[in-house]
Design a protein around this motif. Structure first.
Motif, mmCIF file in Angstrom:
data_model
loop_
_atom_site.group_PDB
_atom_site.id
_atom_site.type_symbol
_atom_site.label_atom_id
_atom_site.label_comp_id
_atom_site.label_asym_id
_atom_site.label_seq_id
_atom_site.Cartn_x
_atom_site.Cartn_y
_atom_site.Cartn_z
ATOM 1 N N MET A 28 86.154 -95.995 30.956
ATOM 2 C CA MET A 28 85.638 -95.604 29.620
ATOM 3 C C MET A 28 84.350 -96.387 29.352
ATOM 4 O O MET A 28 84.353 -97.410 28.690
ATOM 5 C CB MET A 28 86.668 -95.951 28.540
ATOM 6 C CG MET A 28 87.714 -94.894 28.273
ATOM 7 S SD MET A 28 87.145 -93.345 27.534
ATOM 8 C CE MET A 28 86.437 -93.889 25.993
ATOM 9 N N PRO B 52 81.895 -94.222 22.120
ATOM 10 C CA PRO B 52 82.215 -93.178 21.145
ATOM 11 C C PRO B 52 81.910 -93.670 19.737
ATOM 12 O O PRO B 52 82.094 -94.851 19.439
ATOM 13 C CB PRO B 52 83.731 -92.978 21.324
ATOM 14 C CG PRO B 52 84.115 -93.708 22.574
ATOM 15 C CD PRO B 52 83.096 -94.770 22.778
ATOM 16 N N ALA B 53 81.438 -92.747 18.907
ATOM 17 C CA ALA B 53 81.194 -93.111 17.500
ATOM 18 C C ALA B 53 82.537 -93.501 16.889
ATOM 19 O O ALA B 53 83.526 -92.777 17.034
ATOM 20 C CB ALA B 53 80.592 -91.925 16.770
ATOM 21 N N GLY C 99 88.049 -100.486 30.693
ATOM 22 C CA GLY C 99 87.328 -100.318 29.429
ATOM 23 C C GLY C 99 86.107 -101.212 29.396
ATOM 24 O O GLY C 99 85.918 -102.068 30.268
ATOM 25 N N PHE C 100 85.293 -101.017 28.394
ATOM 26 C CA PHE C 100 84.142 -101.877 28.142
ATOM 27 C C PHE C 100 84.341 -102.533 26.786
ATOM 28 O O PHE C 100 85.108 -102.036 25.963
ATOM 29 C CB PHE C 100 82.846 -101.054 28.130
ATOM 30 C CG PHE C 100 82.287 -100.819 29.507
ATOM 31 C CD1 PHE C 100 82.944 -100.011 30.407
ATOM 32 C CD2 PHE C 100 81.096 -101.432 29.899
ATOM 33 C CE1 PHE C 100 82.435 -99.811 31.688
ATOM 34 C CE2 PHE C 100 80.585 -101.234 31.169
ATOM 35 C CZ PHE C 100 81.249 -100.427 32.066
ATOM 36 N N LEU D 211 81.763 -104.093 23.799
ATOM 37 C CA LEU D 211 80.418 -104.443 23.343
ATOM 38 C C LEU D 211 80.589 -105.341 22.131
ATOM 39 O O LEU D 211 81.129 -104.919 21.111
ATOM 40 C CB LEU D 211 79.663 -103.171 22.973
ATOM 41 C CG LEU D 211 78.219 -103.385 22.553
ATOM 42 C CD1 LEU D 211 77.378 -103.912 23.700
ATOM 43 C CD2 LEU D 211 77.619 -102.082 22.050
ATOM 44 N N GLU D 212 80.155 -106.576 22.273
ATOM 45 C CA GLU D 212 80.405 -107.553 21.211
ATOM 46 C C GLU D 212 79.109 -108.272 20.858
ATOM 47 O O GLU D 212 78.193 -108.369 21.686
ATOM 48 C CB GLU D 212 81.422 -108.605 21.683
ATOM 49 C CG GLU D 212 82.702 -108.047 22.274
ATOM 50 C CD GLU D 212 83.602 -107.372 21.251
ATOM 51 O OE1 GLU D 212 83.336 -107.505 20.028
ATOM 52 O OE2 GLU D 212 84.554 -106.690 21.650
ATOM 53 N N LYS E 94 90.906 -106.751 23.155
ATOM 54 C CA LYS E 94 90.811 -105.320 23.521
ATOM 55 C C LYS E 94 91.531 -105.047 24.838
ATOM 56 O O LYS E 94 92.181 -104.004 25.005
ATOM 57 C CB LYS E 94 89.341 -104.893 23.637
ATOM 58 C CG LYS E 94 88.676 -104.703 22.282
ATOM 59 C CD LYS E 94 87.212 -104.339 22.388
ATOM 60 C CE LYS E 94 86.582 -104.413 21.003
ATOM 61 N NZ LYS E 94 85.123 -104.336 21.037
HETATM 62 N N1 CTP Z 1 86.592 -96.761 22.808
HETATM 63 C C1 CTP Z 1 87.522 -95.751 22.665
HETATM 64 N N2 CTP Z 1 87.573 -95.025 21.524
HETATM 65 C C2 CTP Z 1 86.754 -95.322 20.493
HETATM 66 C C3 CTP Z 1 85.841 -96.386 20.599
HETATM 67 C C4 CTP Z 1 85.788 -97.096 21.788
HETATM 68 O O1 CTP Z 1 88.276 -95.499 23.604
HETATM 69 N N3 CTP Z 1 86.829 -94.606 19.377
HETATM 70 C C5 CTP Z 1 86.542 -97.493 24.077
HETATM 71 C C6 CTP Z 1 85.145 -97.725 24.626
HETATM 72 O O2 CTP Z 1 84.738 -96.686 25.501
HETATM 73 C C7 CTP Z 1 85.311 -99.032 25.365
HETATM 74 C C8 CTP Z 1 86.377 -99.767 24.579
HETATM 75 O O3 CTP Z 1 87.081 -98.765 23.835
HETATM 76 O O4 CTP Z 1 85.767 -98.846 26.684
HETATM 77 C C9 CTP Z 1 85.856 -100.793 23.618
HETATM 78 O O5 CTP Z 1 84.839 -100.252 22.834
HETATM 79 P P1 CTP Z 1 84.115 -101.120 21.708
HETATM 80 O O6 CTP Z 1 83.108 -100.276 21.020
HETATM 81 O O7 CTP Z 1 83.689 -102.428 22.294
HETATM 82 O O8 CTP Z 1 85.321 -101.472 20.746
HETATM 83 P P2 CTP Z 1 86.084 -100.712 19.624
HETATM 84 O O9 CTP Z 1 87.457 -100.402 20.125
HETATM 85 O O10 CTP Z 1 85.292 -99.552 19.119
HETATM 86 O O11 CTP Z 1 86.227 -101.842 18.519
HETATM 87 P P3 CTP Z 1 85.101 -102.529 17.581
HETATM 88 O O12 CTP Z 1 84.035 -101.490 17.391
HETATM 89 O O13 CTP Z 1 85.851 -102.848 16.354
HETATM 90 O O14 CTP Z 1 84.610 -103.742 18.318
#
Ligand code: CTP
Length: 402
Positions: A274, A278-279, A324-325, A327-328, A339
């Motif tokens: 992943m 995603p928004a 997964g990734f 982003l912090e 996560k």
């Molecule tokens: N991800 C997901 N579904 C979402 C958002 C993110 O599956 N709606 C996945 C991303 O592709 C990534 C991982 O979850 O592999 C972490 O994404 P990240 O944006 O770092 O974290 P979030 O879960 O969105 O949490 P936050 O924004 O609160 O840090």
């Protein structure tokens, strides 16, 4: 180092107008460090000169089955080759190859080699669609040759149709050569699903909420997994770059579209990466008509979109590897570790968005890879292609142990 450094490729050229594109392929292969031995059929030399290939590869071009001073060129060339590529492969050459003929140097080389064979057809669309050609291609595939499908689009001659028959572009052939030369590991033949890019959440028919993700990291992973022999499905939001060649691509728009696509692919996937961003939020209501300045709302109400990794956990195949990734921007390692646990991942690739050279849009990344019950591994600043390989090395290690 150049990717094909010292690799021996036998490049066969048969008599088709597309051979002008093969000259470019010869250049790409040589620039990548390959030692290219060109073998041309008699009719190929009516379309393009041997001297062109000699100049591009820096090596002599071979044309005769019984050449002056040597009757065994075909054995020597065939045995030295690590890969045989024939581009263009005419209908006549496909027929001769399927019949096991050895009536010229190139056909004899095919019989005398143990190397994998890549045939790149190019011909008139009617000839490609003919039952004879279909049967020849089916037979060639059944004996283990890789035969690319020709492209659809205008053929060289303006009189000809626009059905399938056009030789695939040199970049496509070059990518396929890379896949065939790659040493095969645990990803070979595995089904890999990679998500890439941002998603978009509509506010009205002309506006959306999204983020700055370019899709480069996910695309690099998809390309590297494909090169390692995996069967790759790329689930992509709107990308800022061209998706890679050779793989199945599913285009999606919103986070819930991406969640649905991931769910339907997961049941047959050995690996999910992943890499998409995603928004996370969507407008609480989507206006059916464009919001005018005069009807501007005071504030936007937003809702959460589904968490794709969490909400599709039940669709995972037992034994599949899930990456997964994260982003912090602050408390990076603690948030990433959380996560890794909450999303039940095998690996998490951590990006600190505030590090120079890391994060969205660029061609480089600096990441740390974390796994449950293991010390995090911080990698140096690398190209996204190198990061992709570092991630996939770990995926292969996990797959190998399952
Ligand atoms: N991800 C997901 N579904 C979402 C958002 C993110 O599956 N709606 C996945 C991303 O592709 C990534 C991982 O979850 O592999 C972490 O994404 P990240 O944006 O770092 O974290 P979030 O879960 O969105 O949490 P936050 O924004 O609160 O840090």
């Amino acid at each position: 180092m150049r990717p094909f450094h010292g690799r021996r490729i036998l490049l066969g050229v048969t008599g088709g107008i597309a051979s002008y594109k093969t000259a470019w392929l010869a250049r790409l292969l040589s620039q990548a460090g390959a030692e290219v031995d060109t073998v041309m059929t008699k009719s190929a030399r009516e379309f393009i000169g041997a001297v062109t290939f000699e100049a591009l590869t820096g090596r002599p071009v071979h044309t005769e089955l019984v050449a002056e001073g040597s009757a065994l060129d075909h054995i020597r060339l065939a045995q030295a080759a690590e890969l045989v590529v024939v581009a263009p492969a005419t209908a006549d050459f496909l027929a001769r190859a399927a019949g096991g003929r050895s009536d010229d140097l190139l056909a004899a080389c095919l019989l005398a080699t143990k190397a994998p064979v890549l045939l790149v057809p190019a011909m008139n669309d009617m000839m490609w669609a003919h039952q004879q050609t279909i049967a020849n291609v089916a037979h060639l595939r059944s004996i283990g040759y890789t035969v690319l499908d020709p492209d659809t689009g205008p053929l060289a001659s303006p009189q000809e149709g626009a059905g399938a028959g056009r030789m695939p572009e040199p970049d496509t052939i070059f990518a396929q050569v890379g896949r065939m030369l790659e040493p095969k590991g645990a990803l070979n033949g595995k089904r890999v699903v990679v998500t890439a890019g941002p998603t978009r959440e509509s506010l009205d028919p002309v506006r959306f909420l999204s983020n700055y993700s370019s899709g480069k990291m996910g695309v690099a992973i998809a390309a590297a997994a494909w090169r390692r022999g995996a069967e790759v499905t790329l689930i992509a939001g709107p990308l800022s770059i061209t998706p890679p060649l050779g793989m199945r691509a599913l285009d999606v728009e919103s986070t819930s579209d991406m969640a649905n696509a991931v769910r339907s692919e997961l049941s047959t996937a050995d690996v999910l990466v992943m890499a998409a961003a995603p928004a996370d939020f969507k407008p609480a209501t989507v206006a059916v008509a464009k919001i005018k300045k005069t009807t501007r709302p005071e504030a936007l109400a937003i809702e959460e979109t589904p968490d794709i990794l969490k909400s599709t956990r039940d669709a995972r195949r037992p034994g599949s590897v899930i990456v997964g990734f994260a982003l912090e921007t602050d408390d990076v390692m603690a948030h990433a570790a959380e996560k890794l646990r909450a999303k039940e991942l095998d690996l998490i690739v951590v990006n600190d968005a505030r590090e120079p050279g890391a994060g969205f849009g660029g061609d480089t990344n600096r990441v740390t890879i974390m796994a449950p019950n293991a010390e995090p591994v911080a990698l140096p600043l690398m190209s996204k292609a190198e990061v992709a390989d570092a991630i996939l090395d770990r995926v292969e290690a996990l797959l190998g142990g399952r």
